[in-house]
Design an enzyme around this catalytic site. Structure first.
Site, mmCIF file in Angstrom:
data_model
loop_
_atom_site.group_PDB
_atom_site.id
_atom_site.type_symbol
_atom_site.label_atom_id
_atom_site.label_comp_id
_atom_site.label_asym_id
_atom_site.label_seq_id
_atom_site.Cartn_x
_atom_site.Cartn_y
_atom_site.Cartn_z
ATOM 1 N N LYS A 73 0.873 -1.215 -0.044
ATOM 2 C CA LYS A 73 -0.056 0.099 0.007
ATOM 3 C C LYS A 73 0.781 1.248 -0.021
ATOM 4 O O LYS A 73 0.704 2.116 -0.731
ATOM 5 C CB LYS A 73 -0.980 0.142 1.152
ATOM 6 C CG LYS A 73 -1.924 1.356 1.400
ATOM 7 C CD LYS A 73 -2.237 1.428 2.663
ATOM 8 C CE LYS A 73 -1.347 2.231 3.537
ATOM 9 N NZ LYS A 73 -1.953 2.590 4.869
ATOM 10 N N ASP B 45 -5.994 0.428 0.916
ATOM 11 C CA ASP B 45 -6.225 0.985 2.338
ATOM 12 C C ASP B 45 -7.459 0.277 2.963
ATOM 13 O O ASP B 45 -8.214 -0.210 2.423
ATOM 14 C CB ASP B 45 -5.841 2.403 2.836
ATOM 15 C CG ASP B 45 -6.904 3.287 2.422
ATOM 16 O OD1 ASP B 45 -7.842 2.746 1.570
ATOM 17 O OD2 ASP B 45 -7.267 4.325 2.700
#
Ligand code: SF4
Length: 220
Positions: A129, A148
């Site tokens: 991420k 996320d």
């Protein structure tokens, strides 16, 4: 927008519509974190775990004036760094990850942020991420989709992915979304998740995606 409109079952057809409405709603979607270069964004994203972007920006406003490079972060005592980033929470772990990460940047990458996702995820404290966010937003390199909590929740509710892990959700999204839109898509969905498809009570009645969302528990 008609509530009677039937949501197309075909996932690519739905995705196309979702991209269109998100493009209209968030044409220039970007991160809320403040940064001037890739290294600063890397630091900001690492500090943003379990913390609001506003709080991170307050802390980095001071931090980035004092420390410009990975070397700078290695020249201060751990305890001092902990104090400086304390308002972001989990400051002991974050200070350790930050200094460990900076050490590898200095020792293995000449103090530069590697512009390759496979190398970035080797850095302590950096997952896909973070890596995808930094590469996409700071360098314009689309090597992954930052998944996320918001992207994960929206993708599952809308049923663009039925996967349970962020790795698999990212893989599903990468197969659906055109590569040149990966970074924008993640940024736009994060905004959509924050503003509309909120965790506790999704605001489905005002949601631009609603006609193409298959979430069975819509809040209509
Ligand atoms: S319709 Fe509701 S559940 Fe679906 S994306 Fe919009 S806010 Fe989220």
């Amino acid at each position: 927008m008609s509530r009677l409109r039937k949501a197309p079952e075909d996932i690519r057809e739905r995705l196309q519509k979702i991209l269109e409405v998100l493009q209209h709603r968030y044409p220039q979607a970007s991160l809320a974190l403040s940064y001037d270069n890739g290294f600063e964004l890397l630091v900001a994203v690492m500090l943003s775990a379990q913390c609001t972007d506003e709080r991170v920006n307050q802390v980095t406003g001071t931090l980035f004036k004092k420390y410009k490079s990975p070397e700078d972060y290695l020249q201060i005592a751990r305890e001092q760094l902990e104090e400086e980033i304390r308002p972001t929470g989990f400051y002991r772990n974050k200070a350790k990850s930050l200094q460990d990460c900076c050490r590898v940047l200095v020792e293995q990458f000449g103090g530069e942020v590697p512009q390759d996702i496979e190398q970035l995820v080797q850095l302590p404290g950096v997952g896909r991420k973070t890596a995808a966010m930094v590469l996409g937003n700071a360098y314009g390199l689309h090597q992954g989709i930052a998944v996320d909590t918001h992207v994960s929740r929206v993708a599952q509710r809308v049923q663009l992915s039925s996967a349970k892990t962020v790795e698999k959700i990212e893989r599903d999204l990468m197969q659906l979304v055109p590569r040149e839109r990966w970074t924008w898509f993640s940024n736009a969905v994060i905004l959509h998740g924050r503003e509309t498809c909120t965790a506790r009570k999704p605001r489905c009645t005002v949601c631009v995606i609603e006609p193409w969302c298959l979430f069975p528990e819509k809040n209509l």
